[in-house]
Enzyme design. Structure first.
Site, PDB file in Angstrom:
ATOM      1  N   ARG A 393       0.816  -1.220   0.000  1.00 54.08           N
ATOM      2  CA  ARG A 393       0.000   0.000   0.000  1.00 54.08           C
ATOM      3  C   ARG A 393       0.846   1.265   0.000  1.00 54.08           C
ATOM      4  O   ARG A 393       0.415   2.296  -0.518  1.00 54.08           O
ATOM      5  CB  ARG A 393      -0.925   0.020   1.221  1.00 54.08           C
ATOM      6  CG  ARG A 393      -2.065  -0.967   1.176  1.00 54.08           C
ATOM      7  CD  ARG A 393      -3.096  -0.635   2.248  1.00 54.08           C
ATOM      8  NE  ARG A 393      -2.514  -0.686   3.579  1.00 54.08           N
ATOM      9  CZ  ARG A 393      -2.539  -1.743   4.360  1.00 54.08           C
ATOM     10  NH1 ARG A 393      -3.102  -2.866   3.944  1.00 54.08           N
ATOM     11  NH2 ARG A 393      -2.002  -1.709   5.563  1.00 54.08           N
ATOM     12  N   HIS A 435       3.504  -5.962 -14.560  1.00 55.41           N
ATOM     13  CA  HIS A 435       4.932  -5.882 -14.236  1.00 55.41           C
ATOM     14  C   HIS A 435       5.750  -6.817 -15.126  1.00 55.41           C
ATOM     15  O   HIS A 435       6.806  -6.437 -15.647  1.00 55.41           O
ATOM     16  CB  HIS A 435       5.163  -6.230 -12.765  1.00 55.41           C
ATOM     17  CG  HIS A 435       4.912  -5.097 -11.824  1.00 55.41           C
ATOM     18  ND1 HIS A 435       3.655  -4.715 -11.428  1.00 55.41           N
ATOM     19  CD2 HIS A 435       5.766  -4.237 -11.194  1.00 55.41           C
ATOM     20  CE1 HIS A 435       3.735  -3.693 -10.598  1.00 55.41           C
ATOM     21  NE2 HIS A 435       5.009  -3.375 -10.439  1.00 55.41           N
TER      22      HIS A 435
END
Length: 523
Positions: A393, A435
Protein backbone atom coordinates in the site's frame (compact mmCIF):
# COMPACT_ATOMS: atom_id res chain seq x y z
CA UNK A 1 13.61 30.13 23.87
CA UNK A 2 14.87 33.56 24.92
CA UNK A 3 16.39 32.48 28.21
CA UNK A 4 16.75 29.38 30.32
CA UNK A 5 16.17 29.80 34.05
CA UNK A 6 17.80 27.39 36.39
CA UNK A 7 15.62 25.31 38.69
CA UNK A 8 15.75 26.12 42.39
CA UNK A 9 17.52 22.86 43.16
CA UNK A 10 20.30 23.58 40.70
CA UNK A 11 20.65 27.18 41.91
CA UNK A 12 20.95 26.04 45.51
CA UNK A 13 23.52 23.45 44.47
CA UNK A 14 25.60 26.07 42.67
CA UNK A 15 25.43 28.49 45.59
CA UNK A 16 26.55 25.78 47.94
CA UNK A 17 29.33 24.82 45.61
CA UNK A 18 30.44 28.42 45.30
CA UNK A 19 30.56 29.05 49.03
CA UNK A 20 32.52 25.91 49.56
CA UNK A 21 34.85 26.81 46.73
CA UNK A 22 35.42 30.27 48.15
CA UNK A 23 36.42 28.69 51.44
CA UNK A 24 38.63 25.98 50.03
CA UNK A 25 39.88 27.55 46.78
CA UNK A 26 40.67 31.26 47.15
CA UNK A 27 42.37 31.23 43.73
CA UNK A 28 38.96 31.32 41.89
CA UNK A 29 38.63 27.68 40.77
CA UNK A 30 35.10 27.64 42.20
CA UNK A 31 33.96 30.14 39.59
CA UNK A 32 35.20 27.80 36.85
CA UNK A 33 33.24 24.91 38.34
CA UNK A 34 30.08 27.03 38.48
CA UNK A 35 30.55 28.16 34.89
CA UNK A 36 31.00 24.56 33.76
CA UNK A 37 27.76 23.56 35.54
CA UNK A 38 25.84 26.36 33.82
CA UNK A 39 27.30 25.40 30.44
CA UNK A 40 26.31 21.76 30.89
CA UNK A 41 22.82 22.85 31.92
CA UNK A 42 22.43 24.98 28.81
CA UNK A 43 23.53 22.09 26.57
CA UNK A 44 21.08 19.76 28.28
CA UNK A 45 18.28 22.31 27.87
CA UNK A 46 19.02 22.66 24.17
CA UNK A 47 18.86 18.88 23.67
CA UNK A 48 15.54 18.71 25.50
CA UNK A 49 14.27 21.62 23.42
CA UNK A 50 15.09 19.87 20.15
CA UNK A 51 13.40 16.63 21.25
CA UNK A 52 10.27 18.42 22.46
CA UNK A 53 9.97 20.49 19.28
CA UNK A 54 10.36 17.37 17.14
CA UNK A 55 7.64 15.53 19.08
CA UNK A 56 5.32 18.54 18.92
CA UNK A 57 5.92 18.87 15.18
CA UNK A 58 5.08 15.20 14.57
CA UNK A 59 1.93 15.36 16.70
CA UNK A 60 0.84 18.64 15.14
CA UNK A 61 1.32 17.18 11.65
CA UNK A 62 -0.89 14.19 12.52
CA UNK A 63 -3.56 16.43 14.01
CA UNK A 64 -3.50 18.70 10.97
CA UNK A 65 -3.84 15.77 8.55
CA UNK A 66 -6.86 14.49 10.47
CA UNK A 67 -8.37 17.98 10.62
CA UNK A 68 -8.04 18.35 6.87
CA UNK A 69 -9.31 14.91 5.86
CA UNK A 70 -12.07 14.16 8.36
CA UNK A 71 -14.36 17.11 7.43
CA UNK A 72 -14.09 16.16 3.76
CA UNK A 73 -15.00 12.55 4.43
CA UNK A 74 -17.78 13.65 6.79
CA UNK A 75 -19.27 15.90 4.12
CA UNK A 76 -19.19 13.15 1.53
CA UNK A 77 -20.65 10.59 3.91
CA UNK A 78 -23.38 12.92 5.21
CA UNK A 79 -26.15 11.51 3.02
CA UNK A 80 -25.35 7.85 3.62
CA UNK A 81 -26.99 5.48 6.03
CA UNK A 82 -25.82 5.83 9.59
CA UNK A 83 -25.53 2.09 10.15
CA UNK A 84 -22.87 1.70 7.44
CA UNK A 85 -19.42 0.83 8.65
CA UNK A 86 -16.53 3.32 8.43
CA UNK A 87 -14.81 1.00 5.96
CA UNK A 88 -17.87 1.14 3.70
CA UNK A 89 -17.70 4.93 3.78
CA UNK A 90 -14.06 4.90 2.76
CA UNK A 91 -14.88 2.47 -0.03
CA UNK A 92 -17.49 4.84 -1.49
CA UNK A 93 -15.39 7.99 -1.24
CA UNK A 94 -12.96 9.01 -3.93
CA UNK A 95 -9.38 10.02 -3.39
CA UNK A 96 -8.99 13.33 -1.58
CA UNK A 97 -6.14 15.51 -2.79
CA UNK A 98 -4.60 17.99 -0.39
CA UNK A 99 -1.45 20.07 -0.10
CA UNK A 100 1.39 18.03 1.42
CA UNK A 101 5.06 17.44 0.75
CA UNK A 102 6.85 14.16 0.11
CA UNK A 103 8.01 12.29 3.17
CA UNK A 104 11.69 12.29 2.21
CA UNK A 105 11.64 16.07 1.79
CA UNK A 106 10.46 16.30 5.38
CA UNK A 107 12.99 13.76 6.62
CA UNK A 108 15.90 15.46 4.85
CA UNK A 109 15.32 18.45 7.13
CA UNK A 110 16.71 16.26 9.93
CA UNK A 111 20.49 16.14 10.01
CA UNK A 112 20.65 12.45 10.91
CA UNK A 113 18.55 11.41 7.90
CA UNK A 114 20.40 13.76 5.58
CA UNK A 115 23.65 12.12 6.64
CA UNK A 116 22.38 8.78 5.28
CA UNK A 117 21.80 10.51 1.94
CA UNK A 118 25.36 11.86 2.10
CA UNK A 119 26.64 8.33 2.67
CA UNK A 120 25.01 7.17 -0.58
CA UNK A 121 26.58 10.13 -2.41
CA UNK A 122 29.97 9.17 -0.99
CA UNK A 123 29.53 5.60 -2.28
CA UNK A 124 28.79 7.02 -5.75
CA UNK A 125 32.02 8.99 -5.62
CA UNK A 126 33.88 5.82 -4.60
CA UNK A 127 32.38 4.01 -7.60
CA UNK A 128 33.60 6.81 -9.90
CA UNK A 129 37.09 6.75 -8.41
CA UNK A 130 37.34 2.96 -8.59
CA UNK A 131 36.25 2.99 -12.24
CA UNK A 132 38.81 5.69 -13.05
CA UNK A 133 41.53 3.74 -11.27
CA UNK A 134 40.73 0.49 -13.05
CA UNK A 135 40.55 2.18 -16.46
CA UNK A 136 43.87 3.94 -15.82
CA UNK A 137 45.61 0.74 -14.75
CA UNK A 138 44.16 -1.39 -17.56
CA UNK A 139 44.08 1.11 -20.43
CA UNK A 140 46.20 4.04 -19.28
CA UNK A 141 43.44 6.67 -19.47
CA UNK A 142 41.52 8.81 -17.00
CA UNK A 143 38.23 9.05 -18.88
CA UNK A 144 35.07 7.33 -17.68
CA UNK A 145 33.62 4.94 -20.24
CA UNK A 146 29.85 5.20 -20.71
CA UNK A 147 29.47 2.91 -23.72
CA UNK A 148 26.93 0.71 -21.96
CA UNK A 149 24.86 3.75 -20.94
CA UNK A 150 24.86 5.16 -24.48
CA UNK A 151 23.86 1.75 -25.83
CA UNK A 152 20.95 1.41 -23.36
CA UNK A 153 19.47 4.77 -24.39
CA UNK A 154 20.10 4.37 -28.12
CA UNK A 155 17.63 5.26 -30.90
CA UNK A 156 16.07 8.10 -28.92
CA UNK A 157 14.82 9.65 -32.16
CA UNK A 158 12.52 6.69 -32.76
CA UNK A 159 11.44 6.77 -29.12
CA UNK A 160 10.56 10.47 -29.40
CA UNK A 161 8.24 10.23 -32.40
CA UNK A 162 6.58 7.06 -31.05
CA UNK A 163 5.90 8.88 -27.79
CA UNK A 164 4.55 11.92 -29.61
CA UNK A 165 2.11 9.79 -31.59
CA UNK A 166 0.88 8.04 -28.43
CA UNK A 167 0.56 11.38 -26.63
CA UNK A 168 -1.42 13.09 -29.41
CA UNK A 169 -3.73 10.10 -29.69
CA UNK A 170 -4.32 9.99 -25.91
CA UNK A 171 -4.93 13.74 -25.82
CA UNK A 172 -7.50 13.78 -28.63
CA UNK A 173 -9.37 10.51 -29.04
CA UNK A 174 -10.52 9.70 -25.45
CA UNK A 175 -11.59 13.31 -24.95
CA UNK A 176 -13.62 13.59 -28.14
CA UNK A 177 -15.01 10.08 -27.65
CA UNK A 178 -16.36 11.28 -24.29
CA UNK A 179 -17.80 14.41 -25.92
CA UNK A 180 -19.49 12.36 -28.65
CA UNK A 181 -20.92 9.85 -26.18
CA UNK A 182 -22.03 12.53 -23.72
CA UNK A 183 -23.74 14.57 -26.42
CA UNK A 184 -25.70 11.54 -27.63
CA UNK A 185 -26.38 9.78 -24.33
CA UNK A 186 -29.27 11.85 -22.97
CA UNK A 187 -30.89 12.34 -26.40
CA UNK A 188 -30.67 8.67 -27.42
CA UNK A 189 -33.61 6.32 -26.97
CA UNK A 190 -31.16 3.46 -26.41
CA UNK A 191 -28.70 4.66 -23.80
CA UNK A 192 -27.24 1.18 -23.42
CA UNK A 193 -26.72 0.83 -27.16
CA UNK A 194 -24.88 4.13 -27.59
CA UNK A 195 -22.75 3.38 -24.51
CA UNK A 196 -21.78 -0.12 -25.61
CA UNK A 197 -21.11 0.98 -29.17
CA UNK A 198 -18.87 3.86 -28.12
CA UNK A 199 -17.05 1.64 -25.63
CA UNK A 200 -16.36 -1.04 -28.24
CA UNK A 201 -15.04 1.43 -30.81
CA UNK A 202 -12.85 3.15 -28.22
CA UNK A 203 -11.56 -0.21 -26.93
CA UNK A 204 -10.63 -1.28 -30.45
CA UNK A 205 -8.75 1.95 -31.10
CA UNK A 206 -7.03 1.76 -27.74
CA UNK A 207 -5.94 -1.79 -28.51
CA UNK A 208 -4.49 -0.81 -31.87
CA UNK A 209 -2.82 2.53 -31.07
CA UNK A 210 -1.86 2.18 -27.39
CA UNK A 211 -1.70 -1.61 -27.35
CA UNK A 212 -0.23 -3.13 -30.49
CA UNK A 213 1.54 -0.13 -32.03
CA UNK A 214 4.15 0.36 -29.23
CA UNK A 215 4.85 -3.39 -29.19
CA UNK A 216 5.35 -3.42 -32.95
CA UNK A 217 7.73 -0.44 -32.82
CA UNK A 218 9.78 -1.94 -29.98
CA UNK A 219 10.18 -5.28 -31.74
CA UNK A 220 10.50 -4.03 -35.32
CA UNK A 221 13.14 -1.39 -34.57
CA UNK A 222 14.98 -3.57 -32.02
CA UNK A 223 15.20 -0.77 -29.49
CA UNK A 224 17.82 -1.10 -26.74
CA UNK A 225 16.60 -1.86 -23.19
CA UNK A 226 16.29 1.64 -21.67
CA UNK A 227 14.55 2.96 -24.79
CA UNK A 228 12.22 -0.04 -24.70
CA UNK A 229 11.28 0.70 -21.10
CA UNK A 230 10.52 4.35 -21.95
CA UNK A 231 8.07 3.33 -24.69
CA UNK A 232 6.42 0.51 -22.71
CA UNK A 233 6.08 2.44 -19.44
CA UNK A 234 4.60 5.41 -21.28
CA UNK A 235 2.22 3.05 -23.05
CA UNK A 236 1.01 1.75 -19.69
CA UNK A 237 0.78 5.26 -18.26
CA UNK A 238 -1.31 6.58 -21.14
CA UNK A 239 -3.68 3.61 -20.89
CA UNK A 240 -4.15 4.15 -17.15
CA UNK A 241 -4.59 7.92 -17.57
CA UNK A 242 -7.16 7.65 -20.35
CA UNK A 243 -9.11 5.01 -18.42
CA UNK A 244 -9.20 7.19 -15.31
CA UNK A 245 -10.41 10.17 -17.37
CA UNK A 246 -13.29 8.18 -18.85
CA UNK A 247 -14.08 6.42 -15.58
CA UNK A 248 -14.31 9.65 -13.57
CA UNK A 249 -16.10 11.76 -16.21
CA UNK A 250 -18.73 9.35 -17.54
CA UNK A 251 -20.68 8.86 -14.26
CA UNK A 252 -20.90 12.65 -13.77
CA UNK A 253 -22.40 13.09 -17.24
CA UNK A 254 -24.85 10.23 -16.66
CA UNK A 255 -26.04 11.61 -13.32
CA UNK A 256 -26.43 15.21 -14.50
CA UNK A 257 -28.75 15.40 -17.51
CA UNK A 258 -28.87 18.91 -19.01
CA UNK A 259 -31.96 21.01 -18.54
CA UNK A 260 -33.89 22.17 -21.55
CA UNK A 261 -31.91 24.77 -23.47
CA UNK A 262 -28.68 24.02 -21.61
CA UNK A 263 -25.56 22.31 -22.90
CA UNK A 264 -23.83 19.41 -21.25
CA UNK A 265 -20.85 20.47 -19.21
CA UNK A 266 -17.79 18.46 -20.25
CA UNK A 267 -14.33 18.46 -18.65
CA UNK A 268 -12.17 21.21 -20.08
CA UNK A 269 -9.41 20.30 -22.50
CA UNK A 270 -6.91 22.21 -20.37
CA UNK A 271 -7.75 20.12 -17.28
CA UNK A 272 -7.31 16.91 -19.27
CA UNK A 273 -4.01 18.13 -20.73
CA UNK A 274 -2.81 19.03 -17.23
CA UNK A 275 -3.85 15.58 -16.00
CA UNK A 276 -1.75 13.84 -18.68
CA UNK A 277 1.41 15.38 -17.19
CA UNK A 278 0.66 15.78 -13.48
CA UNK A 279 2.00 13.02 -11.18
CA UNK A 280 -1.22 11.20 -10.41
CA UNK A 281 -3.35 8.55 -12.12
CA UNK A 282 -6.67 9.73 -10.63
CA UNK A 283 -8.44 12.34 -12.76
CA UNK A 284 -9.94 15.46 -11.21
CA UNK A 285 -11.15 18.66 -12.83
CA UNK A 286 -8.80 20.56 -10.52
CA UNK A 287 -6.10 19.82 -7.96
CA UNK A 288 -4.58 21.77 -5.08
CA UNK A 289 -1.85 23.96 -6.57
CA UNK A 290 1.20 25.72 -5.14
CA UNK A 291 1.56 29.45 -5.60
CA UNK A 292 4.91 29.39 -7.40
CA UNK A 293 7.64 27.15 -8.81
CA UNK A 294 10.83 26.69 -6.78
CA UNK A 295 13.40 26.66 -9.55
CA UNK A 296 16.23 25.81 -7.18
CA UNK A 297 14.28 22.72 -6.10
CA UNK A 298 13.78 21.82 -9.78
CA UNK A 299 17.52 22.11 -10.49
CA UNK A 300 18.49 20.04 -7.45
CA UNK A 301 15.90 17.36 -8.24
CA UNK A 302 17.02 17.14 -11.88
CA UNK A 303 20.62 16.78 -10.71
CA UNK A 304 19.63 13.94 -8.38
CA UNK A 305 17.87 12.14 -11.26
CA UNK A 306 21.02 12.21 -13.36
CA UNK A 307 23.02 11.17 -10.29
CA UNK A 308 20.77 8.13 -9.80
CA UNK A 309 21.13 7.26 -13.48
CA UNK A 310 24.91 7.20 -13.26
CA UNK A 311 24.71 5.45 -9.89
CA UNK A 312 22.75 2.59 -11.43
CA UNK A 313 25.19 2.45 -14.33
CA UNK A 314 28.19 2.09 -12.02
CA UNK A 315 26.43 -0.61 -9.99
CA UNK A 316 25.85 -2.65 -13.13
CA UNK A 317 29.38 -2.07 -14.47
CA UNK A 318 31.25 -2.69 -11.22
CA UNK A 319 29.08 -5.33 -9.48
CA UNK A 320 27.11 -7.21 -12.15
CA UNK A 321 28.81 -7.21 -15.56
CA UNK A 322 32.18 -8.64 -14.39
CA UNK A 323 30.44 -11.47 -12.52
CA UNK A 324 28.00 -12.63 -15.18
CA UNK A 325 30.27 -12.17 -18.20
CA UNK A 326 32.82 -14.49 -16.53
CA UNK A 327 30.26 -17.32 -16.32
CA UNK A 328 31.03 -18.44 -19.86
CA UNK A 329 31.68 -22.19 -20.18
CA UNK A 330 30.85 -22.75 -16.51
CA UNK A 331 28.36 -25.63 -16.08
CA UNK A 332 25.15 -24.99 -14.20
CA UNK A 333 25.15 -26.21 -10.61
CA UNK A 334 23.23 -25.53 -7.43
CA UNK A 335 26.36 -24.16 -5.79
CA UNK A 336 26.99 -21.70 -8.61
CA UNK A 337 23.37 -20.56 -8.55
CA UNK A 338 23.34 -19.99 -4.78
CA UNK A 339 26.59 -18.03 -4.95
CA UNK A 340 25.29 -15.95 -7.85
CA UNK A 341 22.07 -15.12 -6.01
CA UNK A 342 23.84 -13.99 -2.85
CA UNK A 343 26.37 -12.04 -4.89
CA UNK A 344 23.44 -10.23 -6.54
CA UNK A 345 21.78 -9.19 -3.29
CA UNK A 346 23.86 -6.03 -2.78
CA UNK A 347 23.45 -4.64 -6.32
CA UNK A 348 19.82 -5.76 -6.30
CA UNK A 349 18.80 -3.87 -3.18
CA UNK A 350 20.82 -0.82 -4.25
CA UNK A 351 19.03 -0.79 -7.61
CA UNK A 352 15.68 -1.11 -5.82
CA UNK A 353 16.44 1.90 -3.60
CA UNK A 354 17.72 3.86 -6.58
CA UNK A 355 14.58 3.16 -8.62
CA UNK A 356 12.44 4.24 -5.67
CA UNK A 357 14.40 7.43 -5.06
CA UNK A 358 14.87 8.37 -8.73
CA UNK A 359 11.31 7.76 -9.88
CA UNK A 360 8.89 7.89 -6.94
CA UNK A 361 10.66 10.78 -5.24
CA UNK A 362 12.74 12.78 -7.73
CA UNK A 363 10.90 12.26 -11.04
CA UNK A 364 7.38 12.70 -9.65
CA UNK A 365 8.42 15.67 -7.50
CA UNK A 366 10.07 17.26 -10.54
CA UNK A 367 6.82 17.22 -12.51
CA UNK A 368 4.86 18.14 -9.40
CA UNK A 369 7.02 21.22 -8.90
CA UNK A 370 6.94 22.27 -12.56
CA UNK A 371 3.13 21.94 -12.63
CA UNK A 372 2.70 23.37 -9.11
CA UNK A 373 0.94 20.14 -8.12
CA UNK A 374 0.62 20.40 -4.33
CA UNK A 375 -0.20 16.82 -3.27
CA UNK A 376 3.21 15.12 -3.16
CA UNK A 377 2.25 11.96 -1.26
CA UNK A 378 3.65 9.60 -3.90
CA UNK A 379 4.73 7.08 -1.27
CA UNK A 380 4.58 6.56 2.46
CA UNK A 381 7.02 5.13 5.00
CA UNK A 382 7.15 1.70 3.36
CA UNK A 383 10.57 1.04 4.93
CA UNK A 384 8.91 0.82 8.38
CA UNK A 385 6.37 -1.79 7.28
CA UNK A 386 5.96 -4.87 9.44
CA UNK A 387 3.62 -6.51 6.93
CA UNK A 388 3.72 -6.99 3.20
CA UNK A 389 0.13 -5.77 3.00
CA UNK A 390 1.26 -2.39 4.31
CA UNK A 391 4.35 -2.46 2.09
CA UNK A 392 2.24 -2.90 -1.05
CA UNK A 393 0.00 0.00 0.00
CA UNK A 394 2.80 2.43 0.82
CA UNK A 395 5.55 1.61 -1.72
CA UNK A 396 3.87 3.29 -4.70
CA UNK A 397 0.79 5.27 -3.65
CA UNK A 398 0.21 6.59 -7.18
CA UNK A 399 -0.28 3.14 -8.73
CA UNK A 400 -1.92 1.74 -5.59
CA UNK A 401 -4.64 4.40 -5.75
CA UNK A 402 -5.44 3.48 -9.36
CA UNK A 403 -5.59 -0.25 -8.58
CA UNK A 404 -7.65 0.35 -5.46
CA UNK A 405 -10.29 2.68 -6.93
CA UNK A 406 -10.65 1.14 -10.40
CA UNK A 407 -9.77 -2.45 -9.63
CA UNK A 408 -10.54 -3.52 -6.08
CA UNK A 409 -13.31 -1.03 -5.29
CA UNK A 410 -15.11 -1.49 -8.62
CA UNK A 411 -14.87 -5.27 -8.22
CA UNK A 412 -16.58 -5.02 -4.83
CA UNK A 413 -19.21 -2.70 -6.29
CA UNK A 414 -20.02 -5.19 -9.04
CA UNK A 415 -20.12 -8.08 -6.55
CA UNK A 416 -22.17 -6.06 -4.04
CA UNK A 417 -19.28 -5.97 -1.56
CA UNK A 418 -18.80 -9.71 -1.60
CA UNK A 419 -15.72 -11.76 -2.49
CA UNK A 420 -13.18 -9.35 -1.02
CA UNK A 421 -10.47 -11.99 -1.21
CA UNK A 422 -11.22 -12.61 -4.87
CA UNK A 423 -11.04 -8.87 -5.51
CA UNK A 424 -7.66 -8.64 -3.82
CA UNK A 425 -6.33 -11.65 -5.74
CA UNK A 426 -7.53 -10.22 -9.05
CA UNK A 427 -5.68 -6.95 -8.37
CA UNK A 428 -2.53 -8.91 -7.52
CA UNK A 429 -2.76 -10.98 -10.70
CA UNK A 430 -3.34 -7.93 -12.91
CA UNK A 431 -0.46 -6.06 -11.28
CA UNK A 432 1.85 -9.08 -11.64
CA UNK A 433 0.94 -9.50 -15.32
CA UNK A 434 1.59 -5.82 -16.07
CA UNK A 435 4.93 -5.88 -14.24
CA UNK A 436 6.00 -9.01 -16.11
CA UNK A 437 4.82 -7.54 -19.41
CA UNK A 438 6.97 -4.43 -18.85
CA UNK A 439 10.05 -6.51 -18.02
CA UNK A 440 9.48 -8.92 -20.92
CA UNK A 441 9.18 -6.10 -23.45
CA UNK A 442 12.01 -4.13 -21.85
CA UNK A 443 14.55 -6.95 -21.82
CA UNK A 444 13.34 -8.60 -25.01
CA UNK A 445 12.83 -12.09 -23.58
CA UNK A 446 10.25 -13.95 -21.53
CA UNK A 447 11.43 -15.10 -18.13
CA UNK A 448 8.56 -14.84 -15.60
CA UNK A 449 10.68 -14.29 -12.49
CA UNK A 450 8.80 -11.12 -11.52
CA UNK A 451 5.43 -12.79 -12.08
CA UNK A 452 6.30 -15.75 -9.85
CA UNK A 453 7.68 -13.54 -7.08
CA UNK A 454 4.74 -11.14 -7.27
CA UNK A 455 1.76 -13.39 -7.99
CA UNK A 456 2.80 -16.38 -5.86
CA UNK A 457 5.19 -15.35 -3.09
CA UNK A 458 3.72 -11.84 -2.92
CA UNK A 459 0.19 -13.17 -2.44
CA UNK A 460 1.33 -15.66 0.21
CA UNK A 461 3.24 -12.99 2.15
CA UNK A 462 0.33 -10.56 1.80
CA UNK A 463 -2.02 -12.95 3.61
CA UNK A 464 0.47 -14.41 6.10
CA UNK A 465 2.28 -11.17 7.01
CA UNK A 466 -0.83 -9.00 7.29
CA UNK A 467 -1.55 -5.84 9.28
CA UNK A 468 -1.87 -7.80 12.52
CA UNK A 469 1.91 -8.22 12.52
CA UNK A 470 3.23 -5.28 14.54
CA UNK A 471 6.44 -6.63 16.02
CA UNK A 472 9.73 -5.12 14.76
CA UNK A 473 10.81 -8.68 14.01
CA UNK A 474 8.46 -8.68 11.03
CA UNK A 475 10.13 -5.56 9.67
CA UNK A 476 13.39 -7.52 9.68
CA UNK A 477 11.65 -10.41 7.92
CA UNK A 478 10.22 -8.05 5.31
CA UNK A 479 13.65 -6.56 4.56
CA UNK A 480 15.23 -10.01 4.42
CA UNK A 481 12.62 -11.08 1.85
CA UNK A 482 13.24 -7.92 -0.17
CA UNK A 483 16.99 -8.58 -0.15
CA UNK A 484 16.56 -12.17 -1.30
CA UNK A 485 13.91 -11.30 -3.87
CA UNK A 486 16.05 -8.60 -5.45
CA UNK A 487 19.05 -10.92 -5.48
CA UNK A 488 17.06 -13.60 -7.30
CA UNK A 489 15.75 -11.13 -9.88
CA UNK A 490 19.12 -9.54 -10.65
CA UNK A 491 20.83 -12.93 -10.83
CA UNK A 492 18.31 -14.65 -13.10
CA UNK A 493 17.71 -11.72 -15.41
CA UNK A 494 21.45 -11.08 -15.83
CA UNK A 495 22.09 -14.77 -16.55
CA UNK A 496 19.30 -14.82 -19.12
CA UNK A 497 20.53 -11.59 -20.75
CA UNK A 498 24.00 -13.02 -21.43
CA UNK A 499 22.55 -16.41 -22.38
CA UNK A 500 20.46 -14.69 -25.05
CA UNK A 501 23.67 -13.12 -26.40
CA UNK A 502 25.77 -16.30 -26.31
CA UNK A 503 23.02 -18.60 -27.58
CA UNK A 504 20.70 -16.63 -29.89
CA UNK A 505 17.42 -18.11 -31.03
CA UNK A 506 17.52 -20.26 -34.15
CA UNK A 507 13.79 -19.89 -34.88
CA UNK A 508 10.60 -18.13 -33.83
CA UNK A 509 8.57 -21.04 -32.51
CA UNK A 510 6.38 -20.35 -29.49
CA UNK A 511 8.26 -22.88 -27.36
CA UNK A 512 11.61 -21.27 -28.12
CA UNK A 513 10.24 -17.81 -27.37
CA UNK A 514 8.94 -18.77 -23.91
CA UNK A 515 11.80 -21.07 -22.86
CA UNK A 516 14.65 -19.29 -21.04
CA UNK A 517 17.94 -19.66 -22.91
CA UNK A 518 19.94 -19.87 -19.68
CA UNK A 519 18.44 -23.31 -19.03
CA UNK A 520 20.06 -24.87 -22.09
CA UNK A 521 22.91 -22.56 -23.19
CA UNK A 522 26.31 -24.25 -22.70
CA UNK A 523 28.60 -21.61 -24.22
Amino acid sequence: MASVQQPHGLKHRNITTRSTSETCSPDGSGDDAQLEDVTQWHKHAQRVKVKILQQVQDQFSDILDKALTEPVHAAVNNGKQKNSSSRSHRMDDGKVFMERVSLLDELFEINHIRTIYHMFVAVLLIFCLSTLAVDYIDQGRLVLDFDLLFYAFGKLGTVTWVWLLMFVYTLLLPYYALVFWGSSYHRSTSKLGISVGTALVLAALQTCVLGLFPIYMVVEHQLPPASRFIVILEQIRFLMKSYSFMRESAPIIMKNPPKEGEKIRFPTRSSYLYFLFCPTLIYRESYPRNTHIRWKYVAVTLTMIFGCLFYGYFILVRLCVPVFTSDTNQPFSKRAMVLAVFHSILPGIMLLLLCFFAFLHCWLNLFGELLRFADRMFYKDWWNSTSFANYYRTWNVVVHDWLYYYGYRDFLWLSKRKFRTAGMLSVFIVSAIVHEYALTMGFGFFYPVMFVLFAIFGVVFNFTMNDKRQSPVFNIIMWACLFLGQGVQVCLYCQEWYAQIRCPRTGNSVWELVTPRSWSCKR
